[in-house]
Every structure is written in structure tokens, then in C-alpha cells.
Design a protein around this motif. Structure first.
Motif, PDB file in Angstrom:
ATOM      1  N   PHE A 112       0.824  -1.194   0.000  1.00 24.09           N
ATOM      2  CA  PHE A 112       0.000   0.000   0.000  1.00 24.09           C
ATOM      3  C   PHE A 112       0.867   1.256   0.000  1.00 24.09           C
ATOM      4  O   PHE A 112       0.531   2.265   0.591  1.00 24.09           O
ATOM      5  CB  PHE A 112      -0.938   0.028   1.212  1.00 24.09           C
ATOM      6  CG  PHE A 112      -2.028  -0.997   1.127  1.00 24.09           C
ATOM      7  CD1 PHE A 112      -3.239  -0.700   0.527  1.00 24.09           C
ATOM      8  CD2 PHE A 112      -1.831  -2.273   1.627  1.00 24.09           C
ATOM      9  CE1 PHE A 112      -4.236  -1.650   0.447  1.00 24.09           C
ATOM     10  CE2 PHE A 112      -2.832  -3.231   1.540  1.00 24.09           C
ATOM     11  CZ  PHE A 112      -4.039  -2.913   0.956  1.00 24.09           C
ATOM     12  N   GLY A 113       2.022   1.181  -0.650  1.00 24.52           N
ATOM     13  CA  GLY A 113       2.886   2.336  -0.748  1.00 24.52           C
ATOM     14  C   GLY A 113       3.750   2.545   0.464  1.00 24.52           C
ATOM     15  O   GLY A 113       4.424   3.567   0.588  1.00 24.52           O
ATOM     16  N   ARG A 114       3.773   1.577   1.395  1.00 26.43           N
ATOM     17  CA  ARG A 114       4.571   1.687   2.603  1.00 26.43           C
ATOM     18  C   ARG A 114       5.763   0.757   2.495  1.00 26.43           C
ATOM     19  O   ARG A 114       5.649  -0.340   1.948  1.00 26.43           O
ATOM     20  CB  ARG A 114       3.767   1.336   3.856  1.00 26.43           C
ATOM     21  CG  ARG A 114       2.611   2.285   4.120  1.00 26.43           C
ATOM     22  CD  ARG A 114       1.758   1.741   5.258  1.00 26.43           C
ATOM     23  NE  ARG A 114       0.635   2.621   5.525  1.00 26.43           N
ATOM     24  CZ  ARG A 114       0.609   3.495   6.524  1.00 26.43           C
ATOM     25  NH1 ARG A 114       1.649   3.617   7.305  1.00 26.43           N
ATOM     26  NH2 ARG A 114      -0.446   4.261   6.721  1.00 26.43           N
ATOM     27  N   PRO A 115       6.917   1.147   3.031  1.00 32.79           N
ATOM     28  CA  PRO A 115       8.061   0.240   3.034  1.00 32.79           C
ATOM     29  C   PRO A 115       7.819  -0.934   3.955  1.00 32.79           C
ATOM     30  O   PRO A 115       7.101  -0.827   4.939  1.00 32.79           O
ATOM     31  CB  PRO A 115       9.204   1.120   3.540  1.00 32.79           C
ATOM     32  CG  PRO A 115       8.524   2.176   4.347  1.00 32.79           C
ATOM     33  CD  PRO A 115       7.206   2.419   3.672  1.00 32.79           C
ATOM     34  N   GLU A 116       8.433  -2.073   3.618  1.00 33.80           N
ATOM     35  CA  GLU A 116       8.230  -3.250   4.448  1.00 33.80           C
ATOM     36  C   GLU A 116       8.905  -3.098   5.798  1.00 33.80           C
ATOM     37  O   GLU A 116       8.490  -3.672   6.778  1.00 33.80           O
ATOM     38  CB  GLU A 116       8.767  -4.491   3.732  1.00 33.80           C
ATOM     39  CG  GLU A 116       7.964  -4.848   2.479  1.00 33.80           C
ATOM     40  CD  GLU A 116       8.380  -6.175   1.927  1.00 33.80           C
ATOM     41  OE1 GLU A 116       9.179  -6.865   2.576  1.00 33.80           O
ATOM     42  OE2 GLU A 116       7.903  -6.549   0.843  1.00 33.80           O
ATOM     43  N   GLN A 117       9.979  -2.292   5.854  1.00 34.03           N
ATOM     44  CA  GLN A 117      10.659  -2.059   7.109  1.00 34.03           C
ATOM     45  C   GLN A 117      10.883  -0.579   7.264  1.00 34.03           C
ATOM     46  O   GLN A 117      11.146   0.129   6.293  1.00 34.03           O
ATOM     47  CB  GLN A 117      11.996  -2.796   7.155  1.00 34.03           C
ATOM     48  CG  GLN A 117      11.863  -4.312   7.170  1.00 34.03           C
ATOM     49  CD  GLN A 117      13.200  -4.986   7.282  1.00 34.03           C
ATOM     50  OE1 GLN A 117      14.237  -4.347   7.201  1.00 34.03           O
ATOM     51  NE2 GLN A 117      13.189  -6.281   7.480  1.00 34.03           N
ATOM     52  N   ASP A 118      10.764  -0.085   8.464  1.00 32.42           N
ATOM     53  CA  ASP A 118      10.955   1.323   8.765  1.00 32.42           C
ATOM     54  C   ASP A 118      12.409   1.546   9.135  1.00 32.42           C
ATOM     55  O   ASP A 118      12.832   1.244  10.239  1.00 32.42           O
ATOM     56  CB  ASP A 118      10.032   1.741   9.920  1.00 32.42           C
ATOM     57  CG  ASP A 118      10.043   3.241  10.131  1.00 32.42           C
ATOM     58  OD1 ASP A 118      10.843   3.929   9.467  1.00 32.42           O
ATOM     59  OD2 ASP A 118       9.245   3.719  10.960  1.00 32.42           O
ATOM     60  N   SER A 119      13.181   2.081   8.192  1.00 33.93           N
ATOM     61  CA  SER A 119      14.602   2.276   8.427  1.00 33.93           C
ATOM     62  C   SER A 119      14.894   3.504   9.257  1.00 33.93           C
ATOM     63  O   SER A 119      16.016   3.725   9.679  1.00 33.93           O
ATOM     64  CB  SER A 119      15.323   2.395   7.079  1.00 33.93           C
ATOM     65  OG  SER A 119      14.800   3.489   6.335  1.00 33.93           O
ATOM     66  N   SER A 120      13.861   4.342   9.524  1.00 30.73           N
ATOM     67  CA  SER A 120      14.081   5.566  10.270  1.00 30.73           C
ATOM     68  C   SER A 120      14.106   5.338  11.768  1.00 30.73           C
ATOM     69  O   SER A 120      14.419   6.226  12.532  1.00 30.73           O
ATOM     70  CB  SER A 120      12.986   6.594   9.923  1.00 30.73           C
ATOM     71  OG  SER A 120      11.722   6.090  10.309  1.00 30.73           O
ATOM     72  N   ALA A 121      13.737   4.167  12.205  1.00 24.16           N
ATOM     73  CA  ALA A 121      13.703   3.895  13.646  1.00 24.16           C
ATOM     74  C   ALA A 121      14.223   2.492  13.887  1.00 24.16           C
ATOM     75  O   ALA A 121      13.985   1.578  13.104  1.00 24.16           O
ATOM     76  CB  ALA A 121      12.280   4.031  14.190  1.00 24.16           C
ATOM     77  N   ASN A 122      14.949   2.345  14.983  1.00 18.83           N
ATOM     78  CA  ASN A 122      15.496   1.040  15.344  1.00 18.83           C
ATOM     79  C   ASN A 122      14.460   0.284  16.168  1.00 18.83           C
ATOM     80  O   ASN A 122      14.456   0.335  17.393  1.00 18.83           O
ATOM     81  CB  ASN A 122      16.797   1.225  16.142  1.00 18.83           C
ATOM     82  CG  ASN A 122      17.878   1.864  15.297  1.00 18.83           C
ATOM     83  OD1 ASN A 122      18.000   1.583  14.107  1.00 18.83           O
ATOM     84  ND2 ASN A 122      18.666   2.725  15.918  1.00 18.83           N
ATOM     85  N   LEU A 123      13.549  -0.386  15.480  1.00 15.78           N
ATOM     86  CA  LEU A 123      12.476  -1.093  16.149  1.00 15.78           C
ATOM     87  C   LEU A 123      12.799  -2.573  16.230  1.00 15.78           C
ATOM     88  O   LEU A 123      13.493  -3.121  15.375  1.00 15.78           O
ATOM     89  CB  LEU A 123      11.157  -0.892  15.388  1.00 15.78           C
ATOM     90  CG  LEU A 123      10.684   0.561  15.251  1.00 15.78           C
ATOM     91  CD1 LEU A 123       9.424   0.603  14.409  1.00 15.78           C
ATOM     92  CD2 LEU A 123      10.439   1.183  16.610  1.00 15.78           C
ATOM     93  N   VAL A 124      12.257  -3.215  17.254  1.00 16.12           N
ATOM     94  CA  VAL A 124      12.452  -4.649  17.388  1.00 16.12           C
ATOM     95  C   VAL A 124      11.660  -5.366  16.308  1.00 16.12           C
ATOM     96  O   VAL A 124      10.728  -4.828  15.722  1.00 16.12           O
ATOM     97  CB  VAL A 124      11.987  -5.128  18.784  1.00 16.12           C
ATOM     98  CG1 VAL A 124      12.797  -4.466  19.865  1.00 16.12           C
ATOM     99  CG2 VAL A 124      10.501  -4.826  18.973  1.00 16.12           C
ATOM    100  N   ALA A 125      12.050  -6.588  16.027  1.00 15.52           N
ATOM    101  CA  ALA A 125      11.329  -7.365  15.023  1.00 15.52           C
ATOM    102  C   ALA A 125       9.898  -7.595  15.488  1.00 15.52           C
ATOM    103  O   ALA A 125       9.653  -7.962  16.637  1.00 15.52           O
ATOM    104  CB  ALA A 125      12.037  -8.692  14.793  1.00 15.52           C
ATOM    105  N   ALA A 126       8.963  -7.357  14.603  1.00 14.98           N
ATOM    106  CA  ALA A 126       7.556  -7.465  14.968  1.00 14.98           C
ATOM    107  C   ALA A 126       7.168  -8.921  15.173  1.00 14.98           C
ATOM    108  O   ALA A 126       7.406  -9.768  14.308  1.00 14.98           O
ATOM    109  CB  ALA A 126       6.689  -6.840  13.889  1.00 14.98           C
ATOM    110  N   GLY A 127       6.569  -9.228  16.301  1.00 10.34           N
ATOM    111  CA  GLY A 127       6.030 -10.549  16.538  1.00 10.34           C
ATOM    112  C   GLY A 127       4.589 -10.598  16.094  1.00 10.34           C
ATOM    113  O   GLY A 127       4.033  -9.621  15.591  1.00 10.34           O
ATOM    114  N   PRO A 128       3.935 -11.740  16.246  1.00 12.29           N
ATOM    115  CA  PRO A 128       2.529 -11.839  15.860  1.00 12.29           C
ATOM    116  C   PRO A 128       1.640 -11.030  16.801  1.00 12.29           C
ATOM    117  O   PRO A 128       1.924 -10.897  17.987  1.00 12.29           O
ATOM    118  CB  PRO A 128       2.244 -13.342  15.973  1.00 12.29           C
ATOM    119  CG  PRO A 128       3.240 -13.838  16.966  1.00 12.29           C
ATOM    120  CD  PRO A 128       4.467 -13.019  16.775  1.00 12.29           C
TER     121      PRO A 128
END
Length: 301
Positions: free
Chosen positions: A73-89
Motif C-alpha cells: 500500500f505504498g509503505r516500506p516493508e521495514q521502517d529504516s528511520s527507527a530502530n524497532l524490534v522485530a515485529a512478533g505476531p
């Protein structure tokens, strides 16, 4: 000029000045009263609008969804602007983690699905949505015809007025009548199809369906119409209205309706756990939404 004439002229001037002063004072008083009335009306309308908006749930709610739901939907698969933890379910464990965050009032899933309603033997296609018990205080239900659900697990329904008019030209006559909700239920593979509860629904657990696969089984549920709401409640996930037939959220969860994201849920959930397409997080105050939102993003959602 005689003294008598001077006296009469003086008294006339005094009377005319008194009249002018009185009219001036009256004009100032009317102006001040009008200004105060306008300010009071404006402040009152502002307070009323603020209260209605705050009670509507539009500004103290956060919709939480897995980042994978937004791919394409026009969004990146990963947000490189923030150091976020891997998304769990986004499963029950994640729901409990969100409930433990400071300033969070409640966390509940968004359950909304298209289905068929049968009333007096006639089928109607519509959208059914689960409504939490906390929605009882929502302004959308003020002045409704009938009443809110008698309990969080009651087999009852509230109809949106436009859908009620499809069922009957006199919507108020629908109160107390029954309709049948027909839906497709997720059932665990290899489960006993005869293992049902008092409503005719399968007693097989959701966890086994999500861990070992599931099949789709047609079911139906009888609901009693208890209310008709004029205005549609606050929009749900994606800005879409909640639904035209509203049922208690606990009842919607109990039905285990098969939805489009079930295959992705089966692949992404922790073994033995159900995953949600989205969750609504209610916050104590709209002013605290930003802080809670930042805390939620640290989970990777």
C-alpha cells in the motif's frame, strides 16, 4: 431672560440629559448582555462538542496492526528511520503486553465481517461488527430506540437505522424479534463436528484451529433485536464504519468467523495461539495518545 425662564431651561436640560444618560446606559447594558450571552453560548457549544468528541472514541483510541498488513500500500516493508524490534505476531500474548502499558484503559480486537442475515425467511447481505461493553457510554447510543445489550455475552443485536428500514418500514416494530446470523466458522481439522455447545457452535478451540489448520463450516446464530441506533458509531479499522448489525464483542469472538486473513494468521501466529488482524487500544486521555503510540511502536507493530 427672566429667572423663571432660566430655571425652566435648566430643569429641561437636566431632564433631557437624564434621558440621554439613561438611554446610553441601557444601550451599554444591552450590548454587554448580548456579548456575555454570545460568549456563554460559544463556550457551552465548545464544551458540548469536546465532550461528544471525547466520548466518541475517535481521539483516545489507537488502531494497532502488524506491519505486514500494510505491505503493498505504498509503505516500506521495514521502517529504516527507527530502530524497532522485530515485529512478533499480534496474538493474545501481544494483547496482554499492550494492556500492561501505562495509561491504557482496555485493548480489544476489531471484529467485522460480511455475512448474511435471515429475517422472516428473507436473506439480507450485510456487515456484522462486534461492539465492546465500554461502547455503552458512546454518544452514538444516546437516544437510541430500544436499549443497549443486556450483557457482554448476550445473544442480542443492535441494528443501524438504514438496515432496520430494509427489514421493516416501521423499524420500531423490530424490537424483541429474532433474526438469524448465518456465517462460516473456523473449525480445527480432525475435530469432532458433533462437539457443539448449546447454540449449535463447535466447542473445538481456536488454538487448535490456528496451530493444526482448519476447515470452514457453515453455522448460524439466533439473535434478539434489542435496539436501533440512528447514528453510526465511530469508524473502525481503515476508517470503515463498524457495521450495520452490531453484536457484543464476546459473542463475535465466540463465533470464530472465518475471515480473509486467517491463512496468514495460521502461518504467523505462535503455535497454539490465535492472532488478530488488528487491535484497538483505548487510552485514558487524548493527550496521552502520542506517548502510548510510541510505546506500542517499540513492539514492532
Amino acid at each position: 431672560m427672566k429667572f423663571r425662564d432660566l430655571t425652566e431651561l435648566a430643569w429641561r436640560n437636566l431632564r433631557e440629559a437624564l434621558l440621554r444618560n439613561s438611554l446610553t446606559t441601557l444601550g451599554i447594558g444591552v450590548g454587554v448582555a448580548s456579548l456575555v450571552a454570545m460568549l456563554s453560548l460559544g463556550v457551552g457549544l465548545q464544551e458540548l462538542a469536546s465532550q461528544r468528541l471525547s466520548r466518541s472514541g475517535l481521539f483516545d483510541a489507537i488502531i494497532v496492526a502488524p506491519r505486514t498488513n500494510f505491505r503493498g500500500f505504498g509503505r516500506p516493508e521495514q521502517d529504516s528511520s527507527a530502530n524497532l524490534v522485530a515485529a512478533g505476531p499480534l496474538d493474545e500474548e501481544a494483547r496482554k503486553d499492550l494492556e500492561r502499558l501505562p495509561n491504557v484503559v482496555e485493548v480489544y480486537p476489531e471484529i467485522r465481517f460480511p455475512t448474511e442475515i435471515r429475517f422472516d425467511g428473507t436473506p439480507y447481505s450485510t456487515i456484522v461488527a462486534g461492539v465492546p461493553e465500554s461502547a455503552r457510554t458512546n454518544d452514538a447510543y444516546d437516544g437510541m430506540t430500544g436499549k443497549f445489550f443486556s450483557g457482554p455475552s448476550a445473544d442480542e443485536a443492535i441494528l443501524q437505522i438504514e438496515f432496520a428500514r430494509q427489514l421493516s418500514p416501521q423499524p420500531s416494530t423490530l424490537l424483541g424479534k429474532d433474526l438469524v446470523l448465518r456465517y462460516a466458522e473456523r473449525q480445527a481439522l480432525g475435530a469432532d463436528p458433533e462437539a457443539t455447545d448449546s447454540s449449535g457452535n463447535s466447542r473445538n478451540t481456536e488454538e487448535s484451529a490456528m496451530s493444526g489448520g482448519f476447515s470452514v463450516v457453515p453455522r448460524q446464530e439466533k439473535l434478539r433485536i434489542v435496539g436501533i441506533v440512528e447514528t453510526e458509531p465511530a469508524s473502525g479499522f481503515g476508517g470503515v464504519g463498524r457495521g450495520r448489525v452490531l453484536i457484543p464483542l464476546q459473542v463475535a469472538e465466540k463465533l470464530r468467523v472465518a475471515q480473509t486473513n486467517d491463512f496468514r494468521t495460521m502461518l504467523g501466529a505462535r503455535p497454539g495461539r490465535n492472532a488478530y488482524q488488528s487491535l484497538t487500544v483505548r487510552v485514558k486521555s487524548p493527550a496521552l495518545v502520542k506517548d502510548v503510540e510510541d510505546s506500542i511502536k517499540t513492539f514492532g507493530f
